[in-house]
Design a protein around this motif. Structure first.
Motif, PDB file in Angstrom:
ATOM      1  N   GLU A 252      -8.261 -23.373  -6.312  1.00 58.62           N
ATOM      2  CA  GLU A 252      -7.641 -23.411  -7.628  1.00 58.62           C
ATOM      3  C   GLU A 252      -8.504 -22.710  -8.671  1.00 58.62           C
ATOM      4  OE1 GLU A 252      -5.049 -24.678 -10.944  1.00 58.62           O
ATOM      5  OE2 GLU A 252      -4.968 -23.703  -8.979  1.00 58.62           O
ATOM      6  N   LEU A 253      -9.813 -22.873  -8.603  1.00 54.23           N
ATOM      7  CA  LEU A 253     -10.688 -22.188  -9.547  1.00 54.23           C
ATOM      8  C   LEU A 253     -10.655 -20.679  -9.325  1.00 54.23           C
ATOM      9  CD1 LEU A 253     -13.584 -24.778  -9.562  1.00 54.23           C
ATOM     10  CD2 LEU A 253     -12.357 -24.004 -11.604  1.00 54.23           C
ATOM     11  N   LEU A 254     -10.585 -20.253  -8.074  1.00 56.42           N
ATOM     12  CA  LEU A 254     -10.450 -18.827  -7.791  1.00 56.42           C
ATOM     13  C   LEU A 254      -9.153 -18.278  -8.384  1.00 56.42           C
ATOM     14  CD1 LEU A 254     -11.694 -18.848  -4.088  1.00 56.42           C
ATOM     15  CD2 LEU A 254     -12.734 -17.507  -5.921  1.00 56.42           C
ATOM     16  N   ARG A 255      -8.061 -19.031  -8.228  1.00 56.42           N
ATOM     17  CA  ARG A 255      -6.777 -18.603  -8.793  1.00 56.42           C
ATOM     18  C   ARG A 255      -6.821 -18.585 -10.310  1.00 56.42           C
ATOM     19  NH1 ARG A 255      -2.636 -20.301 -11.698  1.00 56.42           N
ATOM     20  NH2 ARG A 255      -3.710 -22.277 -12.086  1.00 56.42           N
ATOM     21  N   TYR A 256      -7.306 -19.660 -10.886  1.00 53.07           N
ATOM     22  CA  TYR A 256      -7.269 -19.840 -12.335  1.00 53.07           C
ATOM     23  C   TYR A 256      -8.139 -18.812 -13.059  1.00 53.07           C
ATOM     24  CZ  TYR A 256      -7.716 -22.392 -16.800  1.00 53.07           C
ATOM     25  OH  TYR A 256      -7.708 -22.766 -18.123  1.00 53.07           O
ATOM     26  N   LEU A 257      -9.287 -18.473 -12.480  1.00 47.29           N
ATOM     27  CA  LEU A 257     -10.243 -17.600 -13.157  1.00 47.29           C
ATOM     28  C   LEU A 257     -10.079 -16.126 -12.784  1.00 47.29           C
ATOM     29  CD1 LEU A 257     -13.367 -19.924 -12.902  1.00 47.29           C
ATOM     30  CD2 LEU A 257     -11.937 -19.500 -14.915  1.00 47.29           C
ATOM     31  N   SER A 258      -9.806 -15.829 -11.519  1.00 50.30           N
ATOM     32  CA  SER A 258      -9.559 -14.440 -11.080  1.00 50.30           C
ATOM     33  C   SER A 258     -10.525 -13.461 -11.732  1.00 50.30           C
ATOM     34  CB  SER A 258      -8.109 -14.037 -11.383  1.00 50.30           C
ATOM     35  OG  SER A 258      -7.205 -14.854 -10.692  1.00 50.30           O
ATOM     36  N   ILE A 259     -11.801 -13.546 -11.371  1.00 50.81           N
ATOM     37  CA  ILE A 259     -12.846 -12.853 -12.126  1.00 50.81           C
ATOM     38  C   ILE A 259     -12.861 -11.337 -11.951  1.00 50.81           C
ATOM     39  CG2 ILE A 259     -14.330 -14.886 -12.220  1.00 50.81           C
ATOM     40  CD1 ILE A 259     -15.983 -13.574  -9.970  1.00 50.81           C
ATOM     41  N   VAL A 260     -12.202 -10.809 -10.909  1.00 47.58           N
ATOM     42  CA  VAL A 260     -12.070  -9.349 -10.800  1.00 47.58           C
ATOM     43  C   VAL A 260     -10.960  -8.947 -11.756  1.00 47.58           C
ATOM     44  CG1 VAL A 260     -11.547  -7.400  -9.292  1.00 47.58           C
ATOM     45  CG2 VAL A 260     -12.872  -9.342  -8.421  1.00 47.58           C
ATOM     46  N   HIS A 261     -11.330  -8.459 -12.943  1.00 48.68           N
ATOM     47  CA  HIS A 261     -10.353  -8.341 -14.029  1.00 48.68           C
ATOM     48  C   HIS A 261     -10.081  -6.916 -14.491  1.00 48.68           C
ATOM     49  CE1 HIS A 261     -13.304  -8.550 -17.719  1.00 48.68           C
ATOM     50  NE2 HIS A 261     -13.815  -7.852 -16.739  1.00 48.68           N
ATOM     51  N   SER A 262     -10.412  -5.930 -13.657  1.00 47.05           N
ATOM     52  CA  SER A 262     -10.058  -4.544 -13.994  1.00 47.05           C
ATOM     53  C   SER A 262      -8.876  -4.055 -13.177  1.00 47.05           C
ATOM     54  CB  SER A 262     -11.259  -3.618 -13.765  1.00 47.05           C
ATOM     55  OG  SER A 262     -12.256  -3.871 -14.725  1.00 47.05           O
ATOM     56  N   GLY A 263      -8.325  -4.919 -12.356  1.00 44.06           N
ATOM     57  CA  GLY A 263      -7.158  -4.554 -11.559  1.00 44.06           C
ATOM     58  C   GLY A 263      -7.523  -3.820 -10.284  1.00 44.06           C
ATOM     59  N   ARG A 264      -6.727  -4.046  -9.264  1.00 41.82           N
ATOM     60  CA  ARG A 264      -6.872  -3.275  -8.021  1.00 41.82           C
ATOM     61  C   ARG A 264      -6.034  -2.022  -8.159  1.00 41.82           C
ATOM     62  NH1 ARG A 264      -8.007  -8.487  -6.668  1.00 41.82           N
ATOM     63  NH2 ARG A 264      -9.818  -8.639  -5.289  1.00 41.82           N
TER      64      ARG A 264
ATOM     65  N   ALA B 196       5.172  10.058  -5.907  1.00 44.11           N
ATOM     66  CA  ALA B 196       3.916  10.505  -5.301  1.00 44.11           C
ATOM     67  C   ALA B 196       3.073  11.199  -6.364  1.00 44.11           C
ATOM     68  CB  ALA B 196       4.213  11.454  -4.145  1.00 44.11           C
ATOM     69  N   GLY B 197       1.771  10.912  -6.361  1.00 41.56           N
ATOM     70  CA  GLY B 197       0.875  11.494  -7.347  1.00 41.56           C
ATOM     71  C   GLY B 197       0.703  10.647  -8.583  1.00 41.56           C
ATOM     72  N   GLU B 198       1.412   9.506  -8.668  1.00 40.37           N
ATOM     73  CA  GLU B 198       1.214   8.584  -9.774  1.00 40.37           C
ATOM     74  C   GLU B 198       0.248   7.482  -9.335  1.00 40.37           C
ATOM     75  OE1 GLU B 198       4.847   8.490 -12.718  1.00 40.37           O
ATOM     76  OE2 GLU B 198       5.515   7.780 -10.745  1.00 40.37           O
ATOM     77  N   GLY B 199      -0.297   6.788 -10.319  1.00 36.79           N
ATOM     78  CA  GLY B 199      -1.245   5.724 -10.038  1.00 36.79           C
ATOM     79  C   GLY B 199      -0.690   4.366 -10.413  1.00 36.79           C
ATOM     80  N   VAL B 200      -1.109   3.337  -9.672  1.00 35.82           N
ATOM     81  CA  VAL B 200      -0.666   1.972  -9.957  1.00 35.82           C
ATOM     82  C   VAL B 200      -1.887   1.065 -10.090  1.00 35.82           C
ATOM     83  CG1 VAL B 200       1.590   2.192  -8.853  1.00 35.82           C
ATOM     84  CG2 VAL B 200      -0.373   1.475  -7.484  1.00 35.82           C
ATOM     85  N   ILE B 201      -1.761   0.073 -10.973  1.00 39.75           N
ATOM     86  CA  ILE B 201      -2.803  -0.925 -11.191  1.00 39.75           C
ATOM     87  C   ILE B 201      -2.193  -2.300 -10.975  1.00 39.75           C
ATOM     88  CG2 ILE B 201      -4.450  -1.898 -12.842  1.00 39.75           C
ATOM     89  CD1 ILE B 201      -4.319   0.808 -14.336  1.00 39.75           C
ATOM     90  N   MET B 202      -2.861  -3.117 -10.177  1.00 36.44           N
ATOM     91  CA  MET B 202      -2.397  -4.472  -9.916  1.00 36.44           C
ATOM     92  C   MET B 202      -3.447  -5.448 -10.415  1.00 36.44           C
ATOM     93  SD  MET B 202      -0.949  -3.317  -6.267  1.00 36.44           S
ATOM     94  CE  MET B 202      -2.122  -1.977  -6.387  1.00 36.44           C
ATOM     95  N   ALA B 203      -3.151  -6.091 -11.527  1.00 35.04           N
ATOM     96  CA  ALA B 203      -4.091  -7.020 -12.146  1.00 35.04           C
ATOM     97  C   ALA B 203      -3.939  -8.385 -11.491  1.00 35.04           C
ATOM     98  CB  ALA B 203      -3.833  -7.101 -13.649  1.00 35.04           C
ATOM     99  N   SER B 204      -4.914  -8.756 -10.662  1.00 28.93           N
ATOM    100  CA  SER B 204      -4.791 -10.009  -9.918  1.00 28.93           C
ATOM    101  C   SER B 204      -4.842 -11.224 -10.833  1.00 28.93           C
ATOM    102  CB  SER B 204      -5.882 -10.102  -8.850  1.00 28.93           C
ATOM    103  OG  SER B 204      -7.160  -9.917  -9.404  1.00 28.93           O
ATOM    104  N   ASP B 205      -5.505 -11.104 -12.003  1.00 25.44           N
ATOM    105  CA  ASP B 205      -5.561 -12.257 -12.896  1.00 25.44           C
ATOM    106  C   ASP B 205      -4.175 -12.651 -13.387  1.00 25.44           C
ATOM    107  OD1 ASP B 205      -5.493  -9.881 -14.340  1.00 25.44           O
ATOM    108  OD2 ASP B 205      -6.944 -10.512 -15.851  1.00 25.44           O
TER     109      ASP B 205
END
Length: 409
Positions: free
Chosen positions: A286-298, A315-324
């Motif tokens: 739960e703390l890992l979920r709640y805090l999600s410290i990797v905060h620049s996105g995958r 194709a050729g575009e970029g995507v960011i997935m913010a885990s927080d």
């Protein structure tokens, strides 16, 4: 102090917001308000990075997991459209984490065994001894104390040094260079120099282990170099990745998790008063979920057209997935902004998802279980020795946390 802290301005309603977005001091554990608003507005948004270019932001949990499983997206930073976190000259290779299969899988397999659950569980008594010894030193030393320097950094640093075969007495060197490497405020030249120092250090250590191999992970990599399976540079760069990931993320989870619990005393009591391993393990998730410290996105580059939530991404575009923000998706986690240690949070994406999910997650989980299951029980009167608003939060790096955490008892 101002409600919004250091970070890029979120932009105007009519414009494209900058990313990463600033957090709010009203609750420094929550994702940025503008990021939350983007999720509420829809599954996709456009954001602008430091380079002035626009990229796709994927806000929903299910969509992020689907994209992270899609072989049509690439983790390689030299692909067209890849959303770089900061300016780069392409020289700071951090090994297989930014490679695609099959080379990613080939290199990753070389270091998988030491992080297997059974191998990690065998280390638990040694980690417990490290944690107890450091708490003994804290109790015998000054009060108040900075939990970062006295406890949170030493625990994972001692563990990863023992696992890799790196001398712990060199921890100041690799910690300082690691900070330069992951800070968005570092210049290209500073990051390149820090990376070069770490690679050079591990290359020299490799030479020593060629003469005197030991029972550690880095000696295993040296054996692969000698067998021709790996170049010496590749081995050093793998060592940089493991050394960096092995202490920086866990140290920040220890401090930020402690701060979150001190700010939620009813949740802290649930953890402090239980010796049930299942309760402690659930609290870690739960703390890992709640805090999600990797905060620049995958971040990924799209290699062929894909469809996300009804939108074609070319194709050729970029995507960011913010885990927080994925970990605060109400479709995946009801009442997501509430810290609830009794929640089943095991499906979180704090460690990523798919083939690139964190190699060291069994080790991180075990360390956090030992820390969270020991620190508050042994120091039940632990309290924050500063105002929350005065704490120096890490807003300009790839990993979120606090630079210092004064505590007393």
């Amino acid at each position: 102090m101002a409600d919004t802290l250091t970070g890029a301005a979120p932009g105007t309603a009519a414009g494209t917001p900058d990313f990463p977005m600033p957090r709010s001091m009203r609750c420094p554990f929550d994702p940025p308000p503008a990021l939350k608003a983007a999720q509420e507005a829809g599954p996709l948004a456009r954001v602008r990075l430091w380079d002035g270019k626009d990229y796709w932001l994927i806000t929903r949990y299910a969509d992020q997991r689907a994209v992270l499983l899609d072989p049509r997206v690439s983790a390689e930073a030299d692909r067209p459209g890849y959303p770089l976190q900061a300016p780069s000259n392409g020289k700071n290779n951090i090994s297989f984490i930014m490679m695609d299969d099959p080379e990613h899988a080939r290199l990753r397999r070389m270091v998988t065994a030491p992080f297997a659950v059974k191998r990690v569980e065998a280390m638990r008594p040694a980690v417990q001894e490290i944690v107890d010894d450091l708490i003994d030193e804290m109790l015998a030393g000054p009060n108040p104390v900075d939990l970062v320097e006295a406890f949170a950094l030493p625990v994972p640093s001692l563990v990863i040094c023992a696992l890799l075969g790196v001398p712990y007495e060199d921890h100041d060197f690799f910690q300082e260079n690691s900070k330069l490497l992951i800070s968005r405020d570092s210049s290209v030249e500073d990051r390149t120099a820090a990376h070069g120092r770490l690679v050079g250090y591990l290359d020299r250590l490799m030479g020593e282990k060629m003469e005197n191999p030991a029972e550690d992970l880095f000696s295993g990599l040296v054996a692969r170099v000698e067998a021709g399976e790996l170049t010496r540079l590749d081995a050093a760069q793998m060592g940089v990745l493991l050394l960096l990931a092995g202490h920086e993320t866990t140290a920040n989870m220890i401090t930020l998790g402690t701060l979150a619990l001190l700010e939620h005393p009813e949740q802290l009591a649930l953890l402090r008063d239980s010796d049930d391993p299942k309760v402690i393990a659930g609290a870690v998730e739960e703390l890992l979920r709640y805090l999600s410290i990797v905060h620049s996105g995958r971040r990924r580059a799209v290699l062929a057209d894909i469809e996300v939530a009804g939108q074609v991404i070319r194709a050729g575009e970029g995507v960011i997935m913010a885990s927080d923000i994925a970990n605060r998706d109400p479709e995946a986690f009801p009442d997501p902004d509430r810290l609830d240690l009794s929640r089943d949070a095991r499906r979180h994406v704090a460690f990523g998802f798919g083939v690139h999910q964190c190699l060291g997650q069994p080790l991180a989980r075990m360390e956090l279980q030992v820390v969270y299951g020991t620190l508050y029980r042994r120091i039940p009167a632990l309290r924050l020795a500063a105002d929350l608003a005065d704490l120096p939060f890490k807003h300009n790096g790839g990993v979120y946390g606090v630079h210092e955490l004064p505590v007393a008892w």
